[in-house]
Motif scaffolding. Sequence first.
Motif, mmCIF file in Angstrom:
data_model
loop_
_atom_site.group_PDB
_atom_site.id
_atom_site.type_symbol
_atom_site.label_atom_id
_atom_site.label_comp_id
_atom_site.label_asym_id
_atom_site.label_seq_id
_atom_site.Cartn_x
_atom_site.Cartn_y
_atom_site.Cartn_z
ATOM 1 N N ASP A 83 0.799 -1.151 -0.124
ATOM 2 C CA ASP A 83 -0.071 0.122 0.018
ATOM 3 C C ASP A 83 0.880 1.259 0.042
ATOM 4 O O ASP A 83 0.546 2.420 -0.733
ATOM 5 N N GLU A 84 1.909 1.258 0.795
ATOM 6 C CA GLU A 84 2.802 2.225 0.762
ATOM 7 C C GLU A 84 3.518 2.747 -0.514
ATOM 8 O O GLU A 84 3.773 3.773 -0.964
ATOM 9 N N LEU A 85 3.972 1.634 -1.145
ATOM 10 C CA LEU A 85 4.508 1.788 -2.599
ATOM 11 C C LEU A 85 3.518 1.918 -3.674
ATOM 12 O O LEU A 85 3.868 2.885 -4.358
ATOM 13 N N LEU A 86 2.344 1.632 -3.618
ATOM 14 C CA LEU A 86 1.407 1.976 -4.486
ATOM 15 C C LEU A 86 0.884 3.461 -4.351
ATOM 16 O O LEU A 86 0.863 4.260 -5.354
ATOM 17 N N GLU A 87 0.952 4.089 -3.049
ATOM 18 C CA GLU A 87 0.884 5.557 -3.045
ATOM 19 C C GLU A 87 2.020 6.190 -3.740
ATOM 20 O O GLU A 87 1.449 7.308 -4.426
ATOM 21 N N CYS A 94 3.571 6.825 -12.316
ATOM 22 C CA CYS A 94 4.274 5.681 -12.957
ATOM 23 C C CYS A 94 3.106 4.695 -13.026
ATOM 24 O O CYS A 94 3.821 3.375 -13.652
ATOM 25 N N VAL A 95 2.278 4.385 -12.230
ATOM 26 C CA VAL A 95 1.545 2.973 -12.583
ATOM 27 C C VAL A 95 0.767 3.094 -13.853
ATOM 28 O O VAL A 95 0.004 4.095 -14.281
ATOM 29 N N CYS A 96 0.976 2.004 -14.437
ATOM 30 C CA CYS A 96 0.319 1.848 -15.520
ATOM 31 C C CYS A 96 -0.666 0.897 -15.595
ATOM 32 O O CYS A 96 -1.486 0.772 -16.891
ATOM 33 N N PHE A 97 -0.795 -0.016 -14.967
ATOM 34 C CA PHE A 97 -1.961 -0.923 -14.996
ATOM 35 C C PHE A 97 -2.214 -1.387 -13.521
ATOM 36 O O PHE A 97 -1.094 -1.820 -12.793
ATOM 37 N N GLU A 98 -3.547 -1.290 -13.071
ATOM 38 C CA GLU A 98 -3.972 -1.993 -11.763
ATOM 39 C C GLU A 98 -4.633 -3.267 -11.864
ATOM 40 O O GLU A 98 -5.836 -3.027 -12.756
ATOM 41 N N ASN A 99 -4.587 -4.323 -11.217
ATOM 42 C CA ASN A 99 -5.668 -5.407 -11.279
ATOM 43 C C ASN A 99 -5.890 -5.615 -9.793
ATOM 44 O O ASN A 99 -5.376 -6.453 -9.276
ATOM 45 N N MET A 102 -6.790 -9.299 -9.071
ATOM 46 C CA MET A 102 -5.703 -10.168 -8.649
ATOM 47 C C MET A 102 -4.871 -9.413 -7.435
ATOM 48 O O MET A 102 -3.726 -10.151 -7.016
ATOM 49 N N GLY A 103 -4.955 -8.453 -6.962
ATOM 50 C CA GLY A 103 -4.228 -7.645 -5.917
ATOM 51 C C GLY A 103 -2.991 -7.328 -6.428
ATOM 52 O O GLY A 103 -1.926 -7.157 -5.480
ATOM 53 N N ILE A 104 -2.742 -6.884 -7.590
ATOM 54 C CA ILE A 104 -1.464 -6.495 -7.955
ATOM 55 C C ILE A 104 -1.517 -5.230 -8.771
ATOM 56 O O ILE A 104 -2.641 -4.774 -9.296
ATOM 57 N N TYR A 105 -0.378 -4.638 -9.132
ATOM 58 C CA TYR A 105 -0.294 -3.521 -10.167
ATOM 59 C C TYR A 105 1.190 -3.426 -10.812
ATOM 60 O O TYR A 105 1.834 -3.977 -10.395
ATOM 61 N N PHE A 106 1.155 -2.560 -11.894
ATOM 62 C CA PHE A 106 2.596 -2.551 -12.574
ATOM 63 C C PHE A 106 2.629 -0.916 -12.807
ATOM 64 O O PHE A 106 2.122 -0.028 -12.752
ATOM 65 N N ILE A 107 4.117 -0.858 -12.645
ATOM 66 C CA ILE A 107 4.435 0.475 -12.934
ATOM 67 C C ILE A 107 5.330 0.420 -14.253
ATOM 68 O O ILE A 107 5.819 -0.510 -14.641
ATOM 69 N N GLY A 112 9.949 2.523 -20.613
ATOM 70 C CA GLY A 112 8.653 1.566 -21.272
ATOM 71 C C GLY A 112 8.641 0.081 -20.588
ATOM 72 O O GLY A 112 7.604 -0.706 -20.749
ATOM 73 N N TYR A 113 9.633 -0.236 -19.719
ATOM 74 C CA TYR A 113 9.548 -1.480 -19.148
ATOM 75 C C TYR A 113 8.501 -1.607 -18.006
ATOM 76 O O TYR A 113 8.127 -0.570 -17.425
ATOM 77 N N TRP A 114 7.846 -2.651 -17.934
ATOM 78 C CA TRP A 114 6.875 -2.697 -16.690
ATOM 79 C C TRP A 114 7.303 -3.434 -15.832
ATOM 80 O O TRP A 114 8.107 -4.778 -15.921
ATOM 81 N N VAL A 115 7.064 -3.076 -14.501
ATOM 82 C CA VAL A 115 7.503 -3.809 -13.115
ATOM 83 C C VAL A 115 6.230 -4.145 -12.344
ATOM 84 O O VAL A 115 5.672 -3.201 -12.034
ATOM 85 N N GLU A 116 6.006 -5.256 -12.126
ATOM 86 C CA GLU A 116 4.739 -5.648 -11.195
ATOM 87 C C GLU A 116 5.152 -5.441 -9.688
ATOM 88 O O GLU A 116 6.138 -6.109 -9.516
ATOM 89 N N LEU A 117 4.238 -5.265 -9.070
ATOM 90 C CA LEU A 117 4.175 -5.314 -7.498
ATOM 91 C C LEU A 117 3.068 -6.440 -7.118
ATOM 92 O O LEU A 117 2.000 -6.172 -7.339
ATOM 93 N N VAL A 118 3.780 -7.222 -6.089
ATOM 94 C CA VAL A 118 2.814 -8.212 -5.539
ATOM 95 C C VAL A 118 2.869 -8.077 -4.327
ATOM 96 O O VAL A 118 4.022 -8.007 -3.751
ATOM 97 N N PRO A 119 1.847 -8.202 -3.426
ATOM 98 C CA PRO A 119 2.042 -8.007 -1.989
ATOM 99 C C PRO A 119 2.391 -9.301 -1.397
ATOM 100 O O PRO A 119 2.148 -10.406 -1.954
ATOM 101 N N ASP A 120 3.193 -9.306 -0.443
ATOM 102 C CA ASP A 120 3.655 -10.441 0.278
ATOM 103 C C ASP A 120 2.696 -11.453 0.787
ATOM 104 O O ASP A 120 2.949 -12.667 0.681
ATOM 105 N N LYS A 121 1.448 -10.995 0.815
ATOM 106 C CA LYS A 121 0.416 -12.051 1.078
ATOM 107 C C LYS A 121 -0.057 -13.203 0.023
ATOM 108 O O LYS A 121 -0.586 -14.182 0.445
#
Length: 122
Positions: A83-87, A94-99, A102-107, A112-121
């Motif tokens: 949540d801290e990083l999403l904010e 730089c957030v380009c896609f939120e799902n 699935m509880g994930i998002y991409f920056i 133009g490279y995409w990086v996915e952020l996945v919660p530890d849970k």
Amino acid sequence: MLRFDHFNFNVLDLERSLKFYSQALELKPVKEKNAADGSFRLVYLGDGESDFRLELTWLRDRTEPYDLGEQEFHLAFRTDRFDELLERHRAMGCVCFENPGMGIYFIEDPDGYWVELVPDKH
């Protein structure tokens, strides 16, 4: 032994990319290699937690943006500060896609490279 070591992104503006990865994901340079003739520069970034590294490659003679095709690849980070990083990433724009399902998002990085952020849970 066989284990992952690093992944490479080619970048047009190395300093811009270093700033982005430091600000967005707190990655820091851990190793660097420079061509004697100045034709390329490699900077390996680390997360301070694992041995995995992101290699940023800068080529002096490259002036055109890289063709990333259909962007069917990405790098992923697992975090207990989701949540801290999403904010932070929303504030950076730089957030380009939120799902949310699935509880994930991409920056998206400056090249133009995409990086996915996945919660530890997950």
